[in-house]
Design an enzyme around this catalytic site. Structure first.
Site, short mmCIF file in Angstrom:
data_model
loop_
_atom_site.label_atom_id
_atom_site.label_comp_id
_atom_site.label_asym_id
_atom_site.label_seq_id
_atom_site.Cartn_x
_atom_site.Cartn_y
_atom_site.Cartn_z
CB SER A 137 3.40 -4.73 4.05
OG SER A 137 2.57 -4.23 3.02
CG ASN A 140 1.81 -3.91 8.01
OD1 ASN A 140 1.09 -4.79 7.54
ND2 ASN A 140 3.09 -4.10 8.25
CG ASP A 158 7.56 8.73 12.25
OD1 ASP A 158 7.75 9.35 11.19
OD2 ASP A 158 8.25 7.74 12.58
CG ASP A 159 8.08 12.53 8.69
OD1 ASP A 159 6.84 12.46 8.63
OD2 ASP A 159 8.83 12.39 7.70
CG ASN A 250 5.96 4.94 -3.82
OD1 ASN A 250 5.13 5.65 -3.26
ND2 ASN A 250 6.95 5.44 -4.55
CG ASP A 253 0.41 8.00 -0.53
OD1 ASP A 253 0.61 7.14 -1.42
OD2 ASP A 253 1.17 8.97 -0.36
CB ILE A 283 10.27 7.94 -0.89
CG1 ILE A 283 8.77 8.19 -0.70
CG2 ILE A 283 10.76 6.88 0.08
CD1 ILE A 283 7.92 6.98 -1.00
CD GLU A 291 9.87 10.58 -13.60
OE1 GLU A 291 10.11 10.52 -12.37
OE2 GLU A 291 10.10 11.60 -14.29
NE ARG A 293 3.29 9.31 -4.81
CZ ARG A 293 2.74 9.01 -3.63
NH1 ARG A 293 3.02 7.84 -3.06
NH2 ARG A 293 1.92 9.84 -3.03
#
Length: 325
Positions: A137, A140, A158-159, A250, A253, A283, A291, A293
């Protein structure tokens, strides 16, 4: 008469020539000065990290921050990120949010521990921990961690990589406003005028922020916030929001931005910093992202019974590295 007139014309032409030459010389001098200033600024940005680190060492012991890094089946990117961020002077510990079905391999754990050991210099003892989750999830990444030591959480994906100077500057900005969310990736919202309803909102990405010059969120993919918000997210935020995040994979954040704004009634703080993306597109590059978000924002507004996000135009800039800010 003619001779006198020609003399006056010659004197006038000479004066114009002198003034024009002086203007050209003045313009050239200005160009040279601005060029030297620009080069000096560039040199400071290239070499400033060493000076900045040295100044921090002279300031004596202080409480640092913990890195909370979210990863998913990209061990190569995780290794790069840990190798980089463990070089940053303010880092005290690393918590890796692990939600994969299989536990981290012994070779990965050994590699990362070795990196941490090599980069733990000048008496620093950086702690590395894997926070293993049974459920996959997005919630987490904000699960409360009981043995968390530092007050400051630096949440990162991480990217993406930020220079240590940018991270340290953002950390100092956060220390001046520890209840705020301080980050590098701003986003915004506005009322959807096409709906004719003041309670219907639209999510705005980076280009909206750039065009409008305002923002109301900083994404948790690169942001500082107080550790207390992990407890609030896990235990006090409406459970229906966490369920929505898990189901739709999604907007965790955005949920954190809502949580902090609801607690503070204040805007976040956007910090200027150079971002290096080391992974593939996420994503946000998929169709229908705005839309989805926007749906998250409107759903969370319903859950809170109001719009807690506060818009602002403020931006924190390290003036030592730029001339125009």
């Amino acid at each position: 008469m003619r001779g006198g007139l020609q003399g006056r014309r010659t004197a006038r032409q000479w004066a114009i020539s002198v003034v024009g030459s002086a203007r050209i010389k003045l313009l050239l001098c200005c160009c040279i000065v601005f060029t030297l200033m620009a080069l000096g600024s560039r040199a400071a940005s290239f070499m400033g990290w060493r000076d900045y680190t040295a100044r921090n060492r002279l300031s004596g012991p202080r409480k640092g921050y913990s890195l909370l890094i979210n990863t998913w089946k990209r061990n190569d990117l995780l290794k790069q990120s840990i190798s980089h961020y463990t070089l940053c002077q303010g880092l005290d510990s690393v918590h890796i949010v692990w939600s994969e079905p299989d536990p981290p391999s012994d070779s990965l754990i050994k590699y990362l521990n070795n990196i941490v050991h090599l980069n733990s210099r000048d008496g620093r003892q950086i702690e590395l921990k894997f926070d293993i989750n049974k459920e996959d999830s997005l919630n987490n990444r904000f699960k409360e961690i009981n043995d968390w030591k530092a007050d400051a959480v630096f949440s990162i994906d991480d990217d993406i990589i930020f220079p240590c100077t940018s991270v340290e500057f953002a950390f100092n900005v956060w220390r001046s406003a520890p209840d705020a969310m301080v980050g590098f990736v701003p986003r915004m919202h506005w009322i959807d005028q096409s709906k004719g309803n003041e309670n219907c909102y639209v999510y705005g990405g980076w280009w909206s922020v750039w065009w409008m010059g305002t923002y109301s969120m900083v994404l948790s993919k690169a942001a500082f916030f107080h550790k207390k918000y992990l407890r609030l997210y896990t235990h006090e935020m409406p459970g229906s929001i966490r369920e929505y995040v898990t189901k739709n994979r999604n907007c965790e954040d955005i949920a954190m931005s809502f949580l902090v704004a609801n607690a503070t009634n204040a805007p976040p703080i956007w910090v200027k910093g150079k971002i290096f993306e080391i992974g593939a597109t996420g994503i946000s590059s998929l169709g229908g992202h705005i839309e989805r978000r926007s749906q998250c924002i409107n759903r969370f507004v319903t859950e809170y019974g109001r719009m807690p996000l506060v818009s602002t135009t403020m931006k924190a800039v390290d003036s030592r590295n730029v001339w125009f800010w």
